[in-house]
Scaffold this motif. Sequence first.
Motif, PDB file in Angstrom:
ATOM      1  N   UNK A  12      -6.231   6.330   1.294  1.00 22.02           N
ATOM      2  CA  UNK A  12      -7.468   5.582   1.410  1.00 22.02           C
ATOM      3  C   UNK A  12      -7.916   5.035   0.060  1.00 22.02           C
ATOM      4  N   UNK A  13      -7.731   5.808  -0.995  1.00 15.86           N
ATOM      5  CA  UNK A  13      -8.269   5.450  -2.303  1.00 15.86           C
ATOM      6  C   UNK A  13      -7.318   4.623  -3.157  1.00 15.86           C
ATOM      7  N   UNK A  14      -6.109   4.369  -2.668  1.00 16.87           N
ATOM      8  CA  UNK A  14      -5.188   3.456  -3.361  1.00 16.87           C
ATOM      9  C   UNK A  14      -4.772   2.288  -2.478  1.00 16.87           C
ATOM     10  N   UNK A  15      -4.960   2.427  -1.156  1.00 18.58           N
ATOM     11  CA  UNK A  15      -4.471   1.409  -0.234  1.00 18.58           C
ATOM     12  C   UNK A  15      -2.966   1.440  -0.076  1.00 18.58           C
ATOM     13  N   UNK A  16      -2.342   2.559  -0.460  1.00 19.25           N
ATOM     14  CA  UNK A  16      -0.882   2.663  -0.465  1.00 19.25           C
ATOM     15  C   UNK A  16      -0.426   3.860   0.359  1.00 19.25           C
ATOM     16  N   UNK A  17       0.767   3.737   0.949  1.00 19.73           N
ATOM     17  CA  UNK A  17       1.346   4.877   1.650  1.00 19.73           C
ATOM     18  C   UNK A  17       1.684   5.981   0.646  1.00 19.73           C
TER      19      UNK A  17
ATOM     20  N   UNK B 181      10.808   1.020   8.496  1.00 22.85           N
ATOM     21  CA  UNK B 181       9.753   1.463   7.583  1.00 22.85           C
ATOM     22  C   UNK B 181      10.243   2.597   6.690  1.00 22.85           C
ATOM     23  N   UNK B 182      10.958   3.558   7.259  1.00 24.95           N
ATOM     24  CA  UNK B 182      11.445   4.682   6.464  1.00 24.95           C
ATOM     25  C   UNK B 182      12.484   4.231   5.444  1.00 24.95           C
ATOM     26  N   UNK B 183      13.301   3.270   5.814  1.00 20.59           N
ATOM     27  CA  UNK B 183      14.272   2.750   4.856  1.00 20.59           C
ATOM     28  C   UNK B 183      13.574   2.091   3.667  1.00 20.59           C
ATOM     29  N   UNK B 184      12.412   1.496   3.934  1.00 18.60           N
ATOM     30  CA  UNK B 184      11.644   0.863   2.866  1.00 18.60           C
ATOM     31  C   UNK B 184      10.924   1.891   2.006  1.00 18.60           C
ATOM     32  N   UNK B 185      10.324   2.892   2.658  1.00 18.11           N
ATOM     33  CA  UNK B 185       9.527   3.886   1.936  1.00 18.11           C
ATOM     34  C   UNK B 185      10.388   4.980   1.307  1.00 18.11           C
ATOM     35  N   UNK B 186      11.459   5.361   1.991  1.00 14.79           N
ATOM     36  CA  UNK B 186      12.279   6.493   1.550  1.00 14.79           C
ATOM     37  C   UNK B 186      13.754   6.112   1.608  1.00 14.79           C
TER      38      UNK B 186
END
Length: 553
Positions: free
Chosen positions: A60-65, A403-408
Amino acid sequence: MPANRPNIIYINTHDSGAHFACYGAPCVQTPNIDRLAAEGVRFTRMFSTCSICSPSRASLLTGMYPQNNGMEGLAGGRFLFELNDPRQHLSHFLRDAGYETVFCGIQHETRFMETLGFDRNLNNERQKHGGVTEEDFKSALDHAGVAAAFLKERGREKPFYLQLGFFESHTPYEWGGNEPADENGVWFPPYMNKTEQDDDGTLRRHIAMLQASIQRVDQAVGLVLAAVRDAGLEENTIVLFTTDHGVELPRAKWTVYDAGCHVAFIVRWPGGGLEGGRTCDLLLSNVDFFPTLCYWIGESVPERVDGVSFAAAMKQDAPQPVRDSVFLYHAYPQSYALRTGRYKLIRNFTQAGYNVVDLKQMAALPKLELYDIENDPNERTNLADAPALKTVREQLDGQLWDLLDDLLPTGLERPFLSPALRQLIAEHAAWKVSGVKADPAELEACEKRVDGVTCAIAHDGFELVRHFAPATGQKSTIRYITSLHDIRRDVGQQVNLVDDPAHEAVRAKLDALFWTWIEAEHPDLLALPEPTPAHDESMADRAAWRERAASRR
């Protein structure tokens, strides 16, 4: 937009979910929060990214996952996650935008409060002037009283951002002298298993105490809202009330079911048109607040932000969707989920869930779960193998893998590792590549110590210390996983020389001594958790999805 930028008050609670009267909890008395909803906008489908507090708050406080801001697990405790850049925090952003940034109460985005961008910490100011300690200010009413005094005394020379955090409604619910609140009865939420409602009274008391803790939050919110009104700040102040994740009840906190990630989210800003007791049914993630706030205060959204602004939708009579799904996550059991307006797909990489059957009890989970939320809101019937939903399952599965490939991109290859272990694996590998060997005679002469999983070796006036799983507990003062100290001149070990170019040779020599010693006498510290069969099956599914995606291209 008003001529003057709005003030911002962000009120956050622990573990409250949507367990408030205005969200349908019939036995909880929350008149102040209900009034805020009646005067502002109540969001009905806001979800936190994670069902534990630090990742959710940081989102919430960074706007990032969490995977992008670094806060994948808890700040503090044995994992010691931290924001990869504290300047991503809203406090820094607003201070740079000309706001006076003020903190009161508790936060759980970092172990090191000084790294955040607050001009004032009301806790510390009260300690200086009142001679009290931080321990005296853990009750929501105490924090609210301090915040109310600030609001009444503050001038209007420039807009302010006040971040106010309450310990409640985290366990122990007895905090601050609470007694069970069951005068209106005790509500067992329908997402819990029926057998859990026939307990020996323990769960009933637990919920009665939860209700008491939430009612204490409501009283505190009332103090703050009264101070805003008395100070004449209501018209041009954005008040956000929300929480980090679901309540500590079975199938809620520590799960990616809706009860674990669905949160209360109420915004009031009369000067900006956020008033009138409206409800907003948009499907949203708490990463969406940061870009929305940017719009409200007239600031550009940083490129790093993952969230999607819903500010424009709030101006529409019939708001159009801003996203078609939300990402839900819990790191330690490696549960990842994608929720649309109708369906939810969950992948459990370890197939071990916490708090699923009973409070704080591990339970087996299926590798894949699919729920029709519209017809099964309590997520009882797993439809992952239903032939009629094969197309839905494959579509959601592909979106989740994307999404997981992008994030992890590599983080899925092994079971979840703490930042400490990740760092030490890399340091051990770098030493192996360097080829620097230890002199057995020098190793014999070294002073070595092991304190739990903290290991240190001293040689020729210097000591190298590594924490393989840093000390548990929120009061941990360990800042560095690896540190090098000149113990002749720096007796208190205040200065870390591990990255000092002038001590590069010393570091290399002690590295060789340290890793030779660990490999010989404590190899268990270097042992990695082996992938479970469930994890291997999930990775096989990932490989098959990649093959299908490649063939379609």
